[in-house]
Each structure stands twice: as C-alpha cells, then as structure tokens.
Write a protein that holds these residues in place. Structure first.
Motif, PDB file in Angstrom:
ATOM      1  N   LEU A   1      35.344   2.503 -13.692  1.00 26.16           N
ATOM      2  CA  LEU A   1      35.873   2.083 -14.987  1.00 26.16           C
ATOM      3  C   LEU A   1      37.018   1.077 -14.823  1.00 26.16           C
ATOM      4  CD1 LEU A   1      35.710   2.416 -18.062  1.00 26.16           C
ATOM      5  CD2 LEU A   1      37.300   4.338 -17.861  1.00 26.16           C
ATOM      6  N   ALA A   2      37.751   1.198 -13.728  1.00 27.67           N
ATOM      7  CA  ALA A   2      38.847   0.250 -13.488  1.00 27.67           C
ATOM      8  C   ALA A   2      38.343  -1.166 -13.248  1.00 27.67           C
ATOM      9  CB  ALA A   2      39.679   0.713 -12.292  1.00 27.67           C
ATOM     10  N   GLY A   3      37.061  -1.299 -12.942  1.00 26.89           N
ATOM     11  CA  GLY A   3      36.463  -2.617 -12.805  1.00 26.89           C
ATOM     12  C   GLY A   3      36.156  -3.019 -11.373  1.00 26.89           C
ATOM     13  N   GLY A   4      35.161  -3.853 -11.227  1.00 25.36           N
ATOM     14  CA  GLY A   4      34.769  -4.392  -9.933  1.00 25.36           C
ATOM     15  C   GLY A   4      33.891  -5.604 -10.153  1.00 25.36           C
ATOM     16  N   GLU A   5      33.719  -6.382  -9.097  1.00 28.97           N
ATOM     17  CA  GLU A   5      32.955  -7.622  -9.214  1.00 28.97           C
ATOM     18  C   GLU A   5      31.965  -7.786  -8.074  1.00 28.97           C
ATOM     19  OE1 GLU A   5      35.961 -10.666 -11.586  1.00 28.97           O
ATOM     20  OE2 GLU A   5      35.517 -11.024  -9.474  1.00 28.97           O
ATOM     21  N   LEU A   6      30.842  -8.372  -8.414  1.00 35.34           N
ATOM     22  CA  LEU A   6      29.856  -8.862  -7.458  1.00 35.34           C
ATOM     23  C   LEU A   6      29.847 -10.378  -7.561  1.00 35.34           C
ATOM     24  CD1 LEU A   6      27.132  -9.074  -5.801  1.00 35.34           C
ATOM     25  CD2 LEU A   6      25.970  -8.679  -7.982  1.00 35.34           C
ATOM     26  N   ILE A   7      29.967 -11.047  -6.421  1.00 38.25           N
ATOM     27  CA  ILE A   7      29.807 -12.500  -6.367  1.00 38.25           C
ATOM     28  C   ILE A   7      28.650 -12.782  -5.422  1.00 38.25           C
ATOM     29  CG2 ILE A   7      30.860 -14.705  -5.755  1.00 38.25           C
ATOM     30  CD1 ILE A   7      33.578 -13.472  -6.435  1.00 38.25           C
ATOM     31  N   THR A   8      27.657 -13.490  -5.905  1.00 42.37           N
ATOM     32  CA  THR A   8      26.469 -13.748  -5.094  1.00 42.37           C
ATOM     33  C   THR A   8      26.676 -14.942  -4.174  1.00 42.37           C
ATOM     34  OG1 THR A   8      25.389 -15.308  -6.610  1.00 42.37           O
ATOM     35  CG2 THR A   8      25.035 -12.945  -7.011  1.00 42.37           C
ATOM     36  N   LYS A   9      25.819 -15.039  -3.210  1.00 41.70           N
ATOM     37  CA  LYS A   9      25.713 -16.250  -2.416  1.00 41.70           C
ATOM     38  C   LYS A   9      25.200 -17.376  -3.314  1.00 41.70           C
ATOM     39  CE  LYS A   9      24.545 -13.432   1.572  1.00 41.70           C
ATOM     40  NZ  LYS A   9      23.447 -12.908   2.408  1.00 41.70           N
ATOM     41  N   PRO A  10      25.390 -18.633  -2.943  1.00 42.47           N
ATOM     42  CA  PRO A  10      24.770 -19.710  -3.718  1.00 42.47           C
ATOM     43  C   PRO A  10      23.260 -19.509  -3.770  1.00 42.47           C
ATOM     44  CG  PRO A  10      26.372 -20.598  -2.180  1.00 42.47           C
ATOM     45  CD  PRO A  10      26.209 -19.146  -1.834  1.00 42.47           C
ATOM     46  N   LEU A  11      22.687 -19.683  -4.944  1.00 45.64           N
ATOM     47  CA  LEU A  11      21.256 -19.491  -5.103  1.00 45.64           C
ATOM     48  C   LEU A  11      20.672 -20.537  -6.039  1.00 45.64           C
ATOM     49  CD1 LEU A  11      20.740 -18.053  -8.158  1.00 45.64           C
ATOM     50  CD2 LEU A  11      21.804 -16.134  -6.971  1.00 45.64           C
ATOM     51  N   LYS A  12      19.359 -20.678  -5.948  1.00 53.20           N
ATOM     52  CA  LYS A  12      18.601 -21.511  -6.883  1.00 53.20           C
ATOM     53  C   LYS A  12      17.579 -20.648  -7.585  1.00 53.20           C
ATOM     54  CE  LYS A  12      18.806 -26.054  -4.627  1.00 53.20           C
ATOM     55  NZ  LYS A  12      17.982 -27.166  -4.045  1.00 53.20           N
ATOM     56  N   PHE A  13      17.241 -21.028  -8.807  1.00 52.49           N
ATOM     57  CA  PHE A  13      16.281 -20.243  -9.574  1.00 52.49           C
ATOM     58  C   PHE A  13      15.378 -21.159 -10.368  1.00 52.49           C
ATOM     59  CE2 PHE A  13      19.624 -21.052 -12.656  1.00 52.49           C
ATOM     60  CZ  PHE A  13      18.923 -21.241 -13.845  1.00 52.49           C
ATOM     61  N   SER A  14      14.308 -20.593 -10.874  1.00 48.86           N
ATOM     62  CA  SER A  14      13.474 -21.269 -11.863  1.00 48.86           C
ATOM     63  C   SER A  14      13.322 -20.310 -13.032  1.00 48.86           C
ATOM     64  CB  SER A  14      12.108 -21.630 -11.280  1.00 48.86           C
ATOM     65  OG  SER A  14      11.435 -20.479 -10.810  1.00 48.86           O
ATOM     66  N   GLY A  15      13.369 -20.830 -14.239  1.00 47.53           N
ATOM     67  CA  GLY A  15      13.274 -19.980 -15.419  1.00 47.53           C
ATOM     68  C   GLY A  15      14.215 -20.443 -16.501  1.00 47.53           C
ATOM     69  N   LYS A  16      14.185 -19.709 -17.620  1.00 46.23           N
ATOM     70  CA  LYS A  16      14.959 -20.109 -18.792  1.00 46.23           C
ATOM     71  C   LYS A  16      16.069 -19.137 -19.158  1.00 46.23           C
ATOM     72  CE  LYS A  16      11.059 -22.568 -20.944  1.00 46.23           C
ATOM     73  NZ  LYS A  16      10.180 -22.655 -22.155  1.00 46.23           N
ATOM     74  N   GLN A  17      15.986 -17.894 -18.638  1.00 45.62           N
ATOM     75  CA  GLN A  17      17.004 -16.924 -19.007  1.00 45.62           C
ATOM     76  C   GLN A  17      17.166 -15.894 -17.897  1.00 45.62           C
ATOM     77  OE1 GLN A  17      15.370 -15.583 -22.727  1.00 45.62           O
ATOM     78  NE2 GLN A  17      14.011 -14.081 -21.767  1.00 45.62           N
ATOM     79  N   LEU A  18      18.317 -15.255 -17.885  1.00 42.80           N
ATOM     80  CA  LEU A  18      18.644 -14.258 -16.876  1.00 42.80           C
ATOM     81  C   LEU A  18      18.465 -12.863 -17.475  1.00 42.80           C
ATOM     82  CD1 LEU A  18      19.848 -13.331 -14.155  1.00 42.80           C
ATOM     83  CD2 LEU A  18      22.130 -13.652 -15.173  1.00 42.80           C
ATOM     84  N   GLU A  19      17.648 -12.048 -16.798  1.00 42.47           N
ATOM     85  CA  GLU A  19      17.426 -10.677 -17.215  1.00 42.47           C
ATOM     86  C   GLU A  19      18.030  -9.735 -16.176  1.00 42.47           C
ATOM     87  OE1 GLU A  19      13.239 -10.136 -17.527  1.00 42.47           O
ATOM     88  OE2 GLU A  19      12.983 -11.576 -19.156  1.00 42.47           O
ATOM     89  N   ILE A  20      18.658  -8.650 -16.652  1.00 45.76           N
ATOM     90  CA  ILE A  20      19.226  -7.675 -15.730  1.00 45.76           C
ATOM     91  C   ILE A  20      18.755  -6.273 -16.085  1.00 45.76           C
ATOM     92  CG2 ILE A  20      21.263  -9.076 -15.231  1.00 45.76           C
ATOM     93  CD1 ILE A  20      22.872  -7.226 -17.101  1.00 45.76           C
ATOM     94  N   ASN A  21      18.642  -5.433 -15.059  1.00 45.93           N
ATOM     95  CA  ASN A  21      18.380  -4.007 -15.188  1.00 45.93           C
ATOM     96  C   ASN A  21      19.700  -3.315 -14.884  1.00 45.93           C
ATOM     97  OD1 ASN A  21      17.665  -1.287 -14.774  1.00 45.93           O
ATOM     98  ND2 ASN A  21      15.734  -1.794 -13.751  1.00 45.93           N
ATOM     99  N   PHE A  22      20.266  -2.617 -15.871  1.00 50.06           N
ATOM    100  CA  PHE A  22      21.643  -2.139 -15.735  1.00 50.06           C
ATOM    101  C   PHE A  22      21.831  -0.829 -16.485  1.00 50.06           C
ATOM    102  CE2 PHE A  22      21.625  -3.737 -19.918  1.00 50.06           C
ATOM    103  CZ  PHE A  22      22.666  -3.118 -20.601  1.00 50.06           C
ATOM    104  N   SER A  23      22.961  -0.193 -16.230  1.00 52.19           N
ATOM    105  CA  SER A  23      23.362   1.006 -16.962  1.00 52.19           C
ATOM    106  C   SER A  23      24.885   1.047 -17.000  1.00 52.19           C
ATOM    107  CB  SER A  23      22.816   2.267 -16.283  1.00 52.19           C
ATOM    108  OG  SER A  23      23.299   3.445 -16.913  1.00 52.19           O
ATOM    109  N   THR A  24      25.438   1.370 -18.181  1.00 52.68           N
ATOM    110  CA  THR A  24      26.891   1.544 -18.294  1.00 52.68           C
ATOM    111  C   THR A  24      27.195   2.891 -18.947  1.00 52.68           C
ATOM    112  OG1 THR A  24      27.291   0.693 -20.544  1.00 52.68           O
ATOM    113  CG2 THR A  24      27.062  -0.941 -18.774  1.00 52.68           C
ATOM    114  N   SER A  25      28.426   3.299 -18.853  1.00 49.56           N
ATOM    115  CA  SER A  25      28.893   4.434 -19.644  1.00 49.56           C
ATOM    116  C   SER A  25      29.178   3.947 -21.064  1.00 49.56           C
ATOM    117  CB  SER A  25      30.165   5.016 -19.031  1.00 49.56           C
ATOM    118  OG  SER A  25      31.248   4.100 -19.194  1.00 49.56           O
ATOM    119  N   ALA A  26      29.579   4.881 -21.930  1.00 56.44           N
ATOM    120  CA  ALA A  26      29.916   4.495 -23.304  1.00 56.44           C
ATOM    121  C   ALA A  26      31.101   3.539 -23.332  1.00 56.44           C
ATOM    122  CB  ALA A  26      30.227   5.737 -24.139  1.00 56.44           C
ATOM    123  N   ALA A  27      31.959   3.634 -22.319  1.00 58.48           N
ATOM    124  CA  ALA A  27      33.142   2.777 -22.271  1.00 58.48           C
ATOM    125  C   ALA A  27      32.956   1.569 -21.357  1.00 58.48           C
ATOM    126  CB  ALA A  27      34.352   3.593 -21.801  1.00 58.48           C
TER     127      ALA A  27
END
Length: 478
Positions: A384-410
């Motif tokens: 809850l205090a927070g954290g970050e992921l920074i990816t390596k440089p990448l290339k993609f093809s497509g029009k939008q970014l989709e994620i599979n995720f889960s959070t708490s209520a907060a």
C-alpha cells in the motif's frame, strides 16, 4: 545442520540461482537495444521485461486445491491432459497387477504389466471412462485402455496435439514413450531389444500407431528416460522441442533436444536448473497457452534424503538451453497429512487449461485439481505504501495497452510511457494516467480518457508502472 554448513548451503544456492538466471533468456532485442514484444502477451514470470523494481517485488502465487468430485477424477503417474477444442483428454499410467513391481518380479514383468489409460471430459472437472474396445483386460472393466503391450513405452507414454501448420490429419496427435536400459539390465535388453524414446501418431488421440519401429530419440541420450519426456511443436522456435530426463552431476536433471520432422533429433543439451541437493524428477515443460513463446515448467522436486519427499516447483524458459528460476520456493507443497509426504507422492500432470472464464487448472496425482487465476503464476506486487516497475526499453505493435491486474479497495495502478532515457512522453505521464483499481483479466489503460497509443508503435519506450497494494500479472499491446 551447523551454522557454517547452512551458510555454505545458502551461498551455494544463491550462486546456483544467479548462474541459472545469467545463462537465461536470449532477449529479442532490436538494433536500438529494445526488446521487441510486438503484440505478444508478456507475463512477469521472469526478468525478461524488468529493468528496475523500486519498492515492489516479484511474487509467486500458489495454486489453490479444488474440492473433490464424484466420481473421483482419474489419476496415475506421468499423466497428460490435452484439450482438442471439443473435449479434454486425460492419459495416465495403470498396472495390470499393482502387486507386480520391479523389486518383486523384475523389470520385464513390471513393464509388461503397464498400460496407458484414457478419460474424457467436457469441463476438465467431471470425467468419464469411455469403453474404447481397443484392448481388454480384467483389471480394467471400463475398457478405457488406449495403449497396451508396448514394452517400456507405456511406462511414460506422453502425447501432445501437433500444432505445426500443414500436419496431415492422421498425425494430428503425436507422442513419445520409452526407457533406456541400465547397465545391469543387459539380459532383458538382449531379449527385448534396445530402448529409447519411440514415436507414435494418431488422428484422434485414441487410435495410435508407431511412426517407425526404431526409437527416434536414441537410448544412449537418456539416463534413463524414467520420467515424463514431453515433446511439442514450438511456434516461437519453429521446430519440435523435447525436454527429457538426464542425470547431471549425479542428480536427476533435464536435457533438451529439437527436431524439424519429429524423427531426426539434435544432439541433446543439458539444462542446468537444479539447486543444491535437489533432483528434478520430471520437467513438465510446456508452452503456456496464452503466451506460447513462454514455456512454463512445473517439475517434481525429489528430496532423496528426506524420505523421497516431493513437491512441485515453478520455472520458465523461452527456448534455448536454460531455465529461469526467479522463484526458488515451492509452488505446491506436500501439505497437511502423511499422504503428501509419502514416497514420490506429488506429480503434476502436463497440461494447464482454462476451466472457467477466470481460472485455469492443473492436475496432480491422487485425483487432485488445483486452480489459478488466468495468467496468475506470478506478479509484480507492491504494498500500500507504493512501489514501481520500470521496464527495459521495448517496442510494440498495437493500438492500446491491456493489463491483467488486481488491487485492494484502497490500491491502484498507474502507467507512464517514457522514452528510453526515462523521460515521460507528453500526454502519457503518470499524472495523465487515469487511476486503475479493481480486479480484471483485461483492462485498457487510459491517459485522460485516451487509450490510443498507435502513434508510438515501433518506437522504443519504457513503461513505468506505479502501484499501491496491487499485483500486475501480465500485459500486452493489442
């Protein structure tokens, strides 16, 4: 264990993990040093995309045991579960007389008594034993024997559905099975002929015939193939791949061979994956159905000096001669009660399948089924205090970014798109990102209501994912 012995063990384990990782993935990098992911789904089961984790960590998610069903699920050693688009097909080993063992009657009588059994299901939860009418034996009144009297082969007959384009219909299914004779078994070898892995083909997974009489993977490569030796067509490598049992420095380990035609196989390459004191009894290495360029492995870890106790591990590979063992802890533990701690009590079947719109299942000996969230092997997790992921440089093809995720209520997730140097792209900063909270297998990321990233396709960039009490399981550009 003394303090110095334990310290040495932990140092050896840490060194082994580091070496396994360093020998790992050959990144698909472009000339500008960016990882080209195209529109593929990427899971956080390794460090393929990860450059930095600040206040976040990679977390393994253990499968949950599903309740038993009636009648009980089929079970047996070296099992395989396939899905052909219409039904699930379960292959497992049976014995004509369980009292006939290699210790009491010798290896010839023991292996002559082995058969391959078959079950079917529409949901992979409730199973039926069809009367196939192929082989008859009084020990199996249901008539669900799919293969019998194939010496050594029925010990570990392991089929797969061949997805190679242009495969003839009568070879839609393929299988490997067999053993290598040990040095003290020469009398049986002289009588029954050499071992090795023999190839079979089938139009429907029920009616099987040998591809040829001789073994396709020669006997001398295995030591001693007494495991589950699984082959499959690799979409990413454009060849057949087989992971099989091989002793490495005195421990049961894994080797790999490849083929373009399923008959002629390359010289095997050993895949170092064992940590100190552990045997890898099986490899159970298979393409993940939603990201087939990632091979997930659920091997049985065998602890010979702990009463032959076993559990299930989680590893991955993206092809080549190495595994990634980001997670060294157990994936499925033996559990409460004596049964899980018995000699060789825990084997995972090959086959991880979607059994509801939100879950996938894997199968273990003793009729057990375990469930997981789709893509839910592992995640990047932040408190809850927070954290970050920074990816390596990448290339993609497509029009939008989709994620599979889960959070708490907060909790929440926000995503920033950066140039390779780490500078936020105009209109795609963390402040621009609409906060994402909830729980979804696929959620489109938006920046001030805009999800269109097509103008950025083909250009190197980084993702900065800021997370609070959240898990990020996978992502893809679509």
């Amino acid at each position: 264990m003394t303090k110095s012995t334990r310290r040495d063990f932990l140092q050896a384990t840490t060194t082994a993990v580091a070496l396994i990782r360093l020998s790992g993935i050959a990144h698909a990098r472009t000339q500008d040093n960016a990882v080209d992911i195209g529109s593929r789904r990427e899971l956080f089961v390794d460090q393929y995309l990860i450059d930095k984790l600040n206040g976040a960590r990679q977390k393994l998610h253990r499968p949950q045991l599903a309740p038993p069903v009636s009648p009980p699920r089929p079970h047996g050693h070296y099992a395989t579960v396939l899905f052909n688009g219409d039904k699930y097909q379960f292959y497992y080993r049976g014995d004509k007389d369980p009292k006939v063992t290699w210790k009491t009657h010798g290896i010839e009588a023991y292996h002559d008594g082995e058969v391959t059994l078959y079950a079917e299901s529409k949901d992979a939860i409730h199973w039926t034993l069809p009367k196939l009418g192929l082989f008859e034996h009084e020990s199996f009144p249901d008539g669900n024997i799919v293969l019998m009297d194939e010496f050594l082969v029925t010990h570990n007959f392991t089929p797969f559905i061949d997805t190679k384009p242009g495969i003839p219909a009568h070879e839609r299914y393929k299988a490997l099975g067999g053993l290598a004779f040990q040095p003290h078994q020469t009398a049986v070898r002289d009588k029954r002929g050499p071992g090795g892995l023999k190839a079979f083909v089938s139009p429907d997974g029920v009616h099987w015939k040998k591809l040829r009489e001789e073994a396709v993977v020669p006997e001398q490569w295995g030591k001693y193939f007494d495991s589950q030796n699984y082959g499959f067509w690799s979409e990413s490598e454009q060849r057949y791949v087989c992971h099989f049992r091989r002793f490495i420095k005195g421990y049961r380990g894994i080797a790999r061979t490849t083929s373009e035609d399923f008959v002629n196989w390359t010289e095997p390459v050993e895949m170092p994956a064992n940590l100190p004191n552990e045997h890898l009894y099986t490899s159970c290495t298979q393409p993940y159905y939603r990201a087939p360029h990632i091979y997930v492995a659920t091997p049985t870890r065998f602890m010979a000096k702990r009463g032959a106790a076993t559990d299930i591990l989680f590893m991955t590979t993206r092809g080549g001669d190495s595994y990634d063992r980001t997670f060294t802890e157990s994936f499925i533990r033996p559990g409460l009660g004596a049964s899980g701690w018995a000699n060789r009590a825990n084997y995972a079947a090959i086959g991880i399948h979607e059994t509801s719109p939100t879950e996938m299942s894997m199968f273990l000996t003793h009729g057990r089924r375990y469930t997981m969230r789709i893509d839910g092997f592992a995640s990047v997790n932040a408190p809850l205090a927070g954290g970050e992921l920074i990816t390596k440089p990448l290339k993609f093809s497509g029009k939008q970014l989709e994620i599979n995720f889960s959070t708490s209520a907060a909790g929440m997730v926000r995503v920033e798109l950066q140039d390779p140097s780490g500078k936020a792209l105009t209109g795609f900063s963390l402040d621009d990102c609409d906060p994402i909270y909830g729980d979804a297998l696929s959620r489109v990321v938006k920046w001030k209501g805009n999800s269109n990233v097509a103008a950025l396709a083909g250009n190197p960039l980084r993702l900065r994912c800021a997370m609070e009490d959240a898990d990020l399981f996978s992502l893809r550009f679509a």
